[in-house]
Design a protein around this motif. Structure first.
Motif, PDB file in Angstrom:
ATOM      1  N   CYS A 109      54.370  68.808  71.197  1.00 48.07           N
ATOM      2  CA  CYS A 109      53.767  70.114  70.893  1.00 48.07           C
ATOM      3  C   CYS A 109      54.326  71.198  71.812  1.00 48.07           C
ATOM      4  CB  CYS A 109      52.250  70.046  71.036  1.00 48.07           C
ATOM      5  SG  CYS A 109      51.425  69.076  69.776  1.00 48.07           S
ATOM      6  N   MET A 110      54.368  70.901  73.110  1.00 47.22           N
ATOM      7  CA  MET A 110      54.867  71.875  74.083  1.00 47.22           C
ATOM      8  C   MET A 110      56.341  72.191  73.836  1.00 47.22           C
ATOM      9  SD  MET A 110      52.190  72.597  75.699  1.00 47.22           S
ATOM     10  CE  MET A 110      52.959  73.667  76.922  1.00 47.22           C
ATOM     11  N   LYS A 111      57.104  71.167  73.487  1.00 46.47           N
ATOM     12  CA  LYS A 111      58.536  71.369  73.225  1.00 46.47           C
ATOM     13  C   LYS A 111      58.741  72.299  72.030  1.00 46.47           C
ATOM     14  CE  LYS A 111      62.751  68.827  71.945  1.00 46.47           C
ATOM     15  NZ  LYS A 111      63.624  69.355  73.018  1.00 46.47           N
ATOM     16  N   LEU A 112      58.000  72.056  70.947  1.00 53.02           N
ATOM     17  CA  LEU A 112      58.159  72.873  69.745  1.00 53.02           C
ATOM     18  C   LEU A 112      57.720  74.317  69.986  1.00 53.02           C
ATOM     19  CD1 LEU A 112      56.972  70.385  66.955  1.00 53.02           C
ATOM     20  CD2 LEU A 112      59.318  71.056  67.525  1.00 53.02           C
ATOM     21  N   LEU A 113      56.696  74.496  70.806  1.00 57.64           N
ATOM     22  CA  LEU A 113      56.235  75.855  71.114  1.00 57.64           C
ATOM     23  C   LEU A 113      57.229  76.588  72.015  1.00 57.64           C
ATOM     24  CD1 LEU A 113      52.437  75.132  71.688  1.00 57.64           C
ATOM     25  CD2 LEU A 113      53.418  76.530  69.853  1.00 57.64           C
ATOM     26  N   LYS A 114      57.701  75.903  73.061  1.00 52.93           N
ATOM     27  CA  LYS A 114      58.637  76.529  73.998  1.00 52.93           C
ATOM     28  C   LYS A 114      59.989  76.820  73.354  1.00 52.93           C
ATOM     29  CE  LYS A 114      56.831  74.638  78.359  1.00 52.93           C
ATOM     30  NZ  LYS A 114      57.140  73.725  79.496  1.00 52.93           N
ATOM     31  N   LEU A 125      38.450  56.788  68.433  1.00 58.02           N
ATOM     32  CA  LEU A 125      37.002  56.909  68.229  1.00 58.02           C
ATOM     33  C   LEU A 125      36.550  58.366  68.319  1.00 58.02           C
ATOM     34  CD1 LEU A 125      35.706  53.840  70.287  1.00 58.02           C
ATOM     35  CD2 LEU A 125      35.671  54.110  67.799  1.00 58.02           C
ATOM     36  N   LEU A 126      37.103  59.105  69.278  1.00 57.34           N
ATOM     37  CA  LEU A 126      36.714  60.504  69.455  1.00 57.34           C
ATOM     38  C   LEU A 126      37.127  61.360  68.261  1.00 57.34           C
ATOM     39  CD1 LEU A 126      37.577  61.054  73.236  1.00 57.34           C
ATOM     40  CD2 LEU A 126      35.299  60.979  72.205  1.00 57.34           C
ATOM     41  N   PHE A 127      38.294  61.044  67.707  1.00 58.92           N
ATOM     42  CA  PHE A 127      38.810  61.813  66.568  1.00 58.92           C
ATOM     43  C   PHE A 127      38.772  60.954  65.303  1.00 58.92           C
ATOM     44  CE2 PHE A 127      40.679  63.669  70.369  1.00 58.92           C
ATOM     45  CZ  PHE A 127      40.444  65.022  70.181  1.00 58.92           C
ATOM     46  N   PHE A 128      37.626  60.321  65.080  1.00 61.83           N
ATOM     47  CA  PHE A 128      37.463  59.376  63.970  1.00 61.83           C
ATOM     48  C   PHE A 128      37.666  60.026  62.611  1.00 61.83           C
ATOM     49  CE2 PHE A 128      33.394  61.391  64.587  1.00 61.83           C
ATOM     50  CZ  PHE A 128      32.904  61.592  63.297  1.00 61.83           C
ATOM     51  N   PHE A 129      37.533  61.352  62.545  1.00 62.15           N
ATOM     52  CA  PHE A 129      37.646  62.065  61.274  1.00 62.15           C
ATOM     53  C   PHE A 129      39.101  62.324  60.880  1.00 62.15           C
ATOM     54  CE2 PHE A 129      36.853  64.800  64.890  1.00 62.15           C
ATOM     55  CZ  PHE A 129      37.911  65.699  64.847  1.00 62.15           C
ATOM     56  N   LEU A 130      40.051  61.989  61.770  1.00 50.98           N
ATOM     57  CA  LEU A 130      41.478  62.136  61.473  1.00 50.98           C
ATOM     58  C   LEU A 130      42.087  60.768  61.183  1.00 50.98           C
ATOM     59  CD1 LEU A 130      42.551  64.643  64.276  1.00 50.98           C
ATOM     60  CD2 LEU A 130      42.250  65.146  61.838  1.00 50.98           C
ATOM     61  N   PRO A 131      43.188  60.717  60.426  1.00 52.16           N
ATOM     62  CA  PRO A 131      43.850  59.426  60.204  1.00 52.16           C
ATOM     63  C   PRO A 131      44.209  58.765  61.532  1.00 52.16           C
ATOM     64  CG  PRO A 131      44.761  61.080  58.734  1.00 52.16           C
ATOM     65  CD  PRO A 131      43.855  61.812  59.686  1.00 52.16           C
ATOM     66  N   MET A 132      43.906  57.494  61.649  1.00 47.88           N
ATOM     67  CA  MET A 132      44.151  56.781  62.900  1.00 47.88           C
ATOM     68  C   MET A 132      45.619  56.866  63.303  1.00 47.88           C
ATOM     69  SD  MET A 132      43.200  52.850  63.950  1.00 47.88           S
ATOM     70  CE  MET A 132      44.373  52.100  62.816  1.00 47.88           C
ATOM     71  N   MET A 133      46.523  56.809  62.319  1.00 48.21           N
ATOM     72  CA  MET A 133      47.951  56.841  62.646  1.00 48.21           C
ATOM     73  C   MET A 133      48.343  58.173  63.272  1.00 48.21           C
ATOM     74  SD  MET A 133      49.831  57.351  58.961  1.00 48.21           S
ATOM     75  CE  MET A 133      48.837  56.179  58.103  1.00 48.21           C
ATOM     76  N   TRP A 134      47.675  59.264  62.887  1.00 42.19           N
ATOM     77  CA  TRP A 134      47.968  60.567  63.493  1.00 42.19           C
ATOM     78  C   TRP A 134      47.512  60.599  64.946  1.00 42.19           C
ATOM     79  CZ3 TRP A 134      46.976  65.363  59.872  1.00 42.19           C
ATOM     80  CH2 TRP A 134      47.881  65.314  58.808  1.00 42.19           C
ATOM     81  N   VAL A 135      46.337  60.069  65.215  1.00 39.28           N
ATOM     82  CA  VAL A 135      45.808  60.084  66.580  1.00 39.28           C
ATOM     83  C   VAL A 135      46.678  59.225  67.493  1.00 39.28           C
ATOM     84  CG1 VAL A 135      43.812  59.579  68.037  1.00 39.28           C
ATOM     85  CG2 VAL A 135      43.467  60.461  65.716  1.00 39.28           C
ATOM     86  N   ARG A 136      47.056  58.045  67.012  1.00 41.39           N
ATOM     87  CA  ARG A 136      47.856  57.132  67.835  1.00 41.39           C
ATOM     88  C   ARG A 136      49.293  57.618  68.009  1.00 41.39           C
ATOM     89  NH1 ARG A 136      47.567  51.198  65.822  1.00 41.39           N
ATOM     90  NH2 ARG A 136      48.580  50.888  67.829  1.00 41.39           N
ATOM     91  N   ASN A 137      49.730  58.525  67.146  1.00 39.35           N
ATOM     92  CA  ASN A 137      51.104  59.026  67.231  1.00 39.35           C
ATOM     93  C   ASN A 137      51.150  60.510  67.582  1.00 39.35           C
ATOM     94  OD1 ASN A 137      53.063  56.740  66.200  1.00 39.35           O
ATOM     95  ND2 ASN A 137      51.255  56.660  64.893  1.00 39.35           N
ATOM     96  N   PHE A 138      50.107  60.982  68.236  1.00 36.55           N
ATOM     97  CA  PHE A 138      50.096  62.368  68.702  1.00 36.55           C
ATOM     98  C   PHE A 138      50.848  62.466  70.028  1.00 36.55           C
ATOM     99  CE2 PHE A 138      48.240  65.763  71.287  1.00 36.55           C
ATOM    100  CZ  PHE A 138      48.462  66.849  70.444  1.00 36.55           C
ATOM    101  N   SER A 139      51.581  63.560  70.207  1.00 39.20           N
ATOM    102  CA  SER A 139      52.334  63.765  71.448  1.00 39.20           C
ATOM    103  C   SER A 139      52.166  65.202  71.916  1.00 39.20           C
ATOM    104  CB  SER A 139      53.819  63.458  71.234  1.00 39.20           C
ATOM    105  OG  SER A 139      54.589  63.893  72.337  1.00 39.20           O
ATOM    106  N   LEU A 140      51.490  65.367  73.047  1.00 37.48           N
ATOM    107  CA  LEU A 140      51.333  66.699  73.635  1.00 37.48           C
ATOM    108  C   LEU A 140      52.688  67.229  74.099  1.00 37.48           C
ATOM    109  CD1 LEU A 140      49.418  68.957  74.496  1.00 37.48           C
ATOM    110  CD2 LEU A 140      49.084  67.755  76.673  1.00 37.48           C
ATOM    111  N   THR A 141      53.537  66.331  74.595  1.00 33.58           N
ATOM    112  CA  THR A 141      54.884  66.728  75.033  1.00 33.58           C
ATOM    113  C   THR A 141      55.667  67.344  73.881  1.00 33.58           C
ATOM    114  OG1 THR A 141      54.905  64.927  76.644  1.00 33.58           O
ATOM    115  CG2 THR A 141      57.030  65.906  76.079  1.00 33.58           C
TER     116      THR A 141
END
Length: 357
Positions: free
Chosen positions: A68-73, A50-66
């Motif tokens: 992101c951190m792994k790819l950056l580190k 709901l908060l990120f309604f402007f993005l595809p729902m599948m992207w929001v439900r399959n987002f992983s902060l872990t």
């Protein structure tokens, strides 16, 4: 340098089509190069949706902060990122910022799935509006993602957009060798393998069985139709009572349990797109097969006869049950096709060329 394969599928599991195809891709990539696996589960975080309604729902439900951190580190550890399924394609934006090569293995063109559902007469008005909204968001992101990645692979040629200007590959799944067995059914038998929890799949099956019953009543002969797979017990009880020629196999542990019990495979389901894995099931069971229109989508050559009405399909099934010579001819043509296009070696060769640096 090495690569990383990012997926939400359960690698090694064989109880779902997505898992099988994802496992095939990862296993073959791992044979030709050093590939790390990053697997994570889809979240049911509808507040975030709901908060990120402007993005595809599948992207929001399959987002992983872990992730992101792994790819950056570990950005200096990987030179190539493989994304399994468009639900993980949000990673491509981060990967582009990190100047990495990105290859997307798309199981189907998500925008076309939502578009077809938004037009489905089987769906409620609410679902159709929701699907149109999702279609718009997904299509707009596809316009971006399919221009910044290095390559796009899809399970079917129908699922590759014409406007994509990146390295493209049609990569249908492969099959292991057909089962070896001795014996045959006591009478001509058609088999329909699948999962029938979705109402549309139940509807398609019943329309086919109705059409088959009409032909059966006009010219009765000793034959049967096996329906094998999972479904609500109420649905299976209904078709058992309604069709005297139907035998139900309510679930099975391994496809090999169905070897030798039928003479022809039927694909009566035209819902969805991509590649119909049911065709590989029938190949492994050493069965000739026929389908409703779009019921054998993804097959690269027109070796599976397809019919635009369930009545025509039912008549052809009934005819083939009594024509061993025609069944054998159809089987020979289809068997040759699947051995050429759906072997592990062919799959490996295509991926190696596709992922060349």
């Amino acid at each position: 340098m090495k690569s990383i394969f990012i997926t939400t599928s359960k690698i090694g599991a064989e109880n779902q089509g997505d898992y099988i195809y994802s496992s095939q891709i990862f296993n073959v990539l791992n044979k030709s190069e050093l590939v790390d696996l990053f697997s994570f589960e889809q979240k049911n975080n509808y507040l975030a949706v709901l908060l990120f309604f402007f993005l595809p729902m599948m992207w929001v439900r399959n987002f992983s902060l872990t992730l992101c951190m792994k790819l950056l580190k570990e950005r200096d550890d990987y030179d190539v990122i493989y994304l399994d399924h468009y639900r993980c394609a949000w990673v491509s934006i981060l990967a582009k910022l990190l100047n990495k090569k990105i290859f997307v293995f798309n199981h189907n063109l998500e925008s076309s799935v939502y578009r077809s559902l938004s037009k489905s007469s089987e769906a409620s008005i609410f679902k159709r509006v929701f699907c149109f909204f999702e279609y718009t968001k997904v299509y707009l992101t596809e316009l971006v993602v399919f221009r910044i990645i290095s390559g796009l692979s899809s399970i079917s040629g129908d699922d590759i957009p014409e406007w994509a200007r990146v390295k493209l590959l049609v990569l249908p799944p492969y099959s292991s060798e057909p089962f070896k067995f001795v014996g045959s059914p006591n009478k001509p038998t058609a088999i329909i393998v699948g999962s029938f929890h979705w109402r549309l799949k139940q509807h398609n099956l019943q329309v086919f069985l109705d059409a088959f019953y009409e032909v059966y009543k006009q010219n009765p002969k000793d034959c049967s139709v096996i329906v094998a797979g999972s479904a609500p017990s109420s649905f299976y009880n209904s078709i058992r009572n309604e069709y005297p020629f139907v035998t139900v196999i309510d679930g099975f542990n391994d496809l090999s349990e169905l070897a030798g019990i039928a003479t022809i495979g039927v694909c009566p389901d035209h819902a969805g797109g991509g590649f119909k894995l049911k065709t590989l099931d029938y190949f492994k069971l050493n069965l000739p097969m026929i389908a409703i229109e779009n019921g054998a989508s993804g097959v690269l050559e027109p070796v599976v006869p397809s019919f635009n009405t369930f009545q025509c399909l039912a008549k052809e099934v009934y005819s083939l049950l009594g024509d061993e010579k025609q069944r054998h001819s159809l089987f020979q043509k289809q068997n040759s096709y699947f051995l050429r296009h759906h072997s592990e070696d062919a799959f490996l060769g295509k991926i190696r060329v596709f992922s060349e640096r």
